[in-house]
Write a protein that holds these residues in place. Sequence first.
Motif, PDB file in Angstrom:
ATOM      1  N   LYS A 144    -138.354   8.280   3.130  1.00 23.45           N
ATOM      2  CA  LYS A 144    -137.837   9.651   3.103  1.00 23.45           C
ATOM      3  C   LYS A 144    -136.397   9.633   2.591  1.00 23.45           C
ATOM      4  N   PRO A 145    -136.197   9.346   1.317  1.00 27.29           N
ATOM      5  CA  PRO A 145    -134.832   9.177   0.785  1.00 27.29           C
ATOM      6  C   PRO A 145    -133.987  10.447   0.843  1.00 27.29           C
ATOM      7  N   ASN A 146    -134.623  11.597   0.952  1.00 28.03           N
ATOM      8  CA  ASN A 146    -133.861  12.850   1.001  1.00 28.03           C
ATOM      9  C   ASN A 146    -133.530  13.288   2.419  1.00 28.03           C
ATOM     10  N   GLY A 147    -133.903  12.466   3.396  1.00 29.09           N
ATOM     11  CA  GLY A 147    -133.569  12.781   4.782  1.00 29.09           C
ATOM     12  C   GLY A 147    -134.618  13.622   5.470  1.00 29.09           C
ATOM     13  N   GLY A 148    -134.256  14.131   6.654  1.00 31.58           N
ATOM     14  CA  GLY A 148    -135.173  14.922   7.451  1.00 31.58           C
ATOM     15  C   GLY A 148    -134.766  14.896   8.908  1.00 31.58           C
ATOM     16  N   THR A 149    -135.740  15.089   9.787  1.00 27.58           N
ATOM     17  CA  THR A 149    -135.481  15.076  11.231  1.00 27.58           C
ATOM     18  C   THR A 149    -136.119  13.838  11.837  1.00 27.58           C
TER      19      THR A 149
ATOM     20  N   LEU B 268    -129.330   5.253   8.189  1.00 29.37           N
ATOM     21  CA  LEU B 268    -129.775   6.575   7.752  1.00 29.37           C
ATOM     22  C   LEU B 268    -128.623   7.412   7.192  1.00 29.37           C
ATOM     23  N   SER B 269    -127.476   7.322   7.836  1.00 31.75           N
ATOM     24  CA  SER B 269    -126.362   8.206   7.472  1.00 31.75           C
ATOM     25  C   SER B 269    -125.501   7.669   6.348  1.00 31.75           C
ATOM     26  N   GLY B 270    -125.510   6.341   6.173  1.00 26.79           N
ATOM     27  CA  GLY B 270    -124.592   5.745   5.215  1.00 26.79           C
ATOM     28  C   GLY B 270    -123.175   5.665   5.744  1.00 26.79           C
ATOM     29  N   GLN B 271    -123.013   5.947   7.030  1.00 25.52           N
ATOM     30  CA  GLN B 271    -121.702   5.862   7.683  1.00 25.52           C
ATOM     31  C   GLN B 271    -121.808   4.920   8.875  1.00 25.52           C
TER      32      GLN B 271
ATOM     33  N   TRP C 101    -129.927  13.423   7.533  1.00 26.97           N
ATOM     34  CA  TRP C 101    -130.725  13.184   8.738  1.00 26.97           C
ATOM     35  C   TRP C 101    -130.157  13.894   9.954  1.00 26.97           C
ATOM     36  N   THR C 102    -131.058  14.464  10.751  1.00 22.61           N
ATOM     37  CA  THR C 102    -130.682  15.162  11.980  1.00 22.61           C
ATOM     38  C   THR C 102    -131.569  14.688  13.128  1.00 22.61           C
TER      39      THR C 102
ATOM     40  N   GLY D   3    -146.460   8.472   3.416  1.00 23.75           N
ATOM     41  CA  GLY D   3    -145.010   8.404   3.550  1.00 23.75           C
ATOM     42  C   GLY D   3    -144.390   9.723   3.958  1.00 23.75           C
ATOM     43  N   ASP D   4    -145.216  10.730   4.241  1.00 22.91           N
ATOM     44  CA  ASP D   4    -144.702  12.032   4.666  1.00 22.91           C
ATOM     45  C   ASP D   4    -144.159  11.967   6.090  1.00 22.91           C
ATOM     46  N   PHE D   5    -144.728  11.073   6.901  1.00 27.37           N
ATOM     47  CA  PHE D   5    -144.271  10.869   8.275  1.00 27.37           C
ATOM     48  C   PHE D   5    -144.068   9.379   8.477  1.00 27.37           C
TER      49      PHE D   5
END
Length: 329
Positions: free
Chosen positions: A150-155, A179-182, A194-195, A257-259
């Motif tokens: 999920k390269p574009n993020g999600g929950t 996930l955050s890159g931080q 990501w949330t 890969g949707d979930f």
Amino acid sequence: MNKFSVLVAAAALALSASPALAKKQLVIVVKGLDNPFFEAINQGCQKWNKENPTSEYECFYTGPASTSDEAGEAQIVQDMLGKADTVAMAISPSNAKLIAQTLKTAAPSIPIMTLDADLAAEDSALRKTYLGTDNYLMGYRIGEYIKEKKPNGGTFCSIQGNPGADNILRRAQGTRDALSGQKGLPALKGEGGWTEVDGCPIFTNDDGAKGVQGMTDILAANPKLDAFAIEGGWPLFGAPQPYRDLVKPLADRIASGDFVISAADTIGDEVAIAKEGLVTALVGQRPFEMGYKAPSVMIDLIEGKKVDDPVFTGLDECTKDTVDTCIQK
């Protein structure tokens, strides 16, 4: 036989039965005896004993009955430190702060190391070394598998164990960082796309059924959830059939890969579950190796030899496509 001979014979018999002749104990204290992960550590410990029958040392494995009994583990540490034949100890702290306080109070003169889970960084001087998984790296890899799909993020929701377990906290941080890159964010609120959903993380106290129930509740409240990051394999190896029942309706979404479900460990039914396509990826530890290596590390510490800190035991990473070859033998 004269009186003197009788006395000599009696003394020899008493000496042969004396506890002083018992083997010196290299004690491993785990979070709980109800967890197959720790049983693998025990098997490593027992293999060391079988391979070293003439050693003056013996690997002794113990812990509370349940991984949820943090106070029980601390009491066992205290009790074993009070035994004259305990000459070194390896501890997997369920509650890092509680075990640190126990060690501060006991002020042991024998070498102490941590195994599988470490003390908090500020308490690291209380032990000589840590032997086990690079838990931050493990969590980071769990996060990378999610991000890859999920390269574009999600929950997402993180499934964790005991709130005070340092190893799980390190994994969770590694996942968030991937996930955050931080680095070092305590929760994700859109960073990197990501949330974390409300009600997460879920703390299972290493209970598989509790983990599956937590996942069930989160999915009911968030039917469009994108991912679970399971920082310990409890739902999969602790409650494999309930886990399968929960996840089977999501199998097509996992395959596409949707979930994404990215989980720790490769024990019990976990590899079979991966083969069934009911988990995206497993990032496994090597608990048998931990139990097998711990006695030798403790002996080195007793003898004053240089021991690296930390001593990492590596990872085994499994997907549906690699399950036949992913575990190091």
